[in-house]
Design an enzyme around this catalytic site. Structure first.
Site, short mmCIF file in Angstrom:
data_model
loop_
_atom_site.label_atom_id
_atom_site.label_comp_id
_atom_site.label_asym_id
_atom_site.label_seq_id
_atom_site.Cartn_x
_atom_site.Cartn_y
_atom_site.Cartn_z
N GLY A 1 8.19 -13.11 12.92
CA GLY A 1 8.84 -12.10 13.73
C GLY A 1 8.78 -10.74 13.06
N GLY B 1 8.74 -10.46 6.78
CA GLY B 1 8.05 -10.55 5.50
C GLY B 1 6.65 -11.13 5.62
N ALA C 1 -6.66 -2.66 8.93
CA ALA C 1 -5.44 -2.19 9.60
C ALA C 1 -5.74 -1.92 11.06
CB ALA C 1 -4.94 -0.91 8.93
N HIS D 1 4.49 0.44 5.02
CA HIS D 1 3.71 -0.76 4.73
C HIS D 1 2.67 -0.48 3.64
CE1 HIS D 1 4.28 -3.65 8.40
NE2 HIS D 1 5.37 -3.46 7.71
N ARG D 2 2.03 0.69 3.73
CA ARG D 2 1.01 1.02 2.75
C ARG D 2 1.63 1.18 1.36
NH1 ARG D 2 -4.38 4.35 3.07
NH2 ARG D 2 -4.25 3.69 5.22
N GLU E 1 -9.79 0.98 8.94
CA GLU E 1 -9.04 1.13 10.19
C GLU E 1 -9.86 0.51 11.32
OE1 GLU E 1 -6.13 3.03 10.29
OE2 GLU E 1 -6.22 4.03 8.33
#
Lengths: 180, 180, 180
Positions: free
Chosen positions: B17, B21, B42, B58-59, B74
């Site tokens: 979800g 994590g 990504a 996140h990065r 990307e």
């Protein structure tokens, strides 16, 4: 009602989210339980085109994966009676309990009486019964009170049947996690 | 297309979800698969500030947890081509399939063709590939038809890749449940 | 703060959806941990009739299933202090972390400081502590930004406590999946 409290060892509850593959998994369990014909107890009611399409797609999937032998029974409300009317030795699939609960709520039926009748009918059977239900409580609290009430009823129904079923599978992306 | 049906034993699907994590778990799997550099594919597109912030966070998390060595690519739409362009021996992470599906739907791309290209690119690799995807079907039925359609597509994509992946992990609060 | 990073082996985190039976499971864990009295740390605040009813129903369920011996403490905001005030040898249940987080956000309290205080209080205890939390991230992305922010905070809190807890159970239809 001693039979209302004991373990129903021939009952499997298959839980999962939307498009989790729970119906397909449940169908495979019923087909694997013995030769057909198998009873397919459908609780869906087609209120609109989206629902009609979904029902037709499920039926097509079912016929594509099975070698035939499915006998479809429509039971949008009187589920216990529909199950009781099937031969006790015929493997049976109910798809799904959550739509049935929706129908009971919309039809202002007595939910407790409906569940009692369902459990009595299951307890009277000898052959495997596989019940499909949706898990709907793992998102954010819904904005409207009706959705919250439905979520509560669905959770309670799932808990009650999980406590009595011999097996419970939680389906994620088509794959079972054996919970019981 | 025999390769389109077989098991892709070097592929791991990581489901979970929001804020479960799953990205962190997937990154650890890729880092543990062998020395870097690792490919980070990504799929996110920053449409607004909230999204830009999420991508940056996140990065930053990724750079903080890894010893470096991540090579970011990307691929918001042409995911199969991006994977095919990476060295076949380089461990690879795709984060995430659900955003990619969103991009395909918003861009009115051919979803089936996109998934075929993705699976072909994965089948051609030798090194481990870890795919992150969201499970979105465990809440109440959404009010709007677009959200329901998206939920259905996401569920079907997860089922399809789970059937082909060698391993499937379902992440709860940062911890994996091994489903396959 | 070395104690802030280690495993809290006497802590169990019980995760689940709405009406999943997580409170009942957690209560059974506490009762099974030793003789009463047990501390029941309630974080719920009754803002409306629906909530008042839900709290009363939970309390009635608790008294019906246990042989008495529950000592209820209300801690809508200062959870760490409430836990620290309990005898360290008394088994304790917190129900639930997600409502507590809601209270912190609505009250514009410092969430990070609150979690630090919670973890310090748990680390100072000898007896078993069972924490109940909701999993809310497995549905469709919510429409409004506040719900998304809440979902993110709840997910992060669950991850953090799951990393530190000695045991983590994910409850489906009243039945535990042992995650850790």
């Amino acid at each position: 009602m001693s039979t209302a409290d004991g373990l129903l060892s021939s009952v499997t509850l298959v839980l999962g989210g939307a498009r989790s593959g729970k119906s397909r998994h449940a169908e495979a369990l019923v087909r694997g339980a013995g030769p057909g014909p198998w009873a397919y107890v459908a609780t869906a009611q087609a209120f609109d085109d989206e629902m009609r399409e979904r029902i037709a797609r499920h039926r097509a999937d079912r016929e594509a994966t099975g070698p035939g032998g499915w006998r479809t029974v429509e039971a949008p409300l009187d589920l216990g009676a529909a199950i009781a009317a099937e031969p006790a030795a015929r493997p049976l699939l109910v798809d799904c309990l959550t739509l049935w609960l929706t129908n009971l709520m919309l039809g202002q039926r007595d939910i407790a009486a409906g569940i009692d009748a369902l459990e009595a009918a299951l307890a009277a059977r000898g052959a495997p019964s596989v019940l499909v239900a949706n898990e709907v409580g793992l998102g954010i609290v819904p904005d409207n009170a009706l959705a919250r009430a439905f979520r509560d009823e669905a959770g309670r129904l799932n808990q009650r049947l999980a406590a009595r079923a011999g097996r419970v599978h939680f389906i994620v992306a088509g794959l079972p996690i054996v919970v019981k």
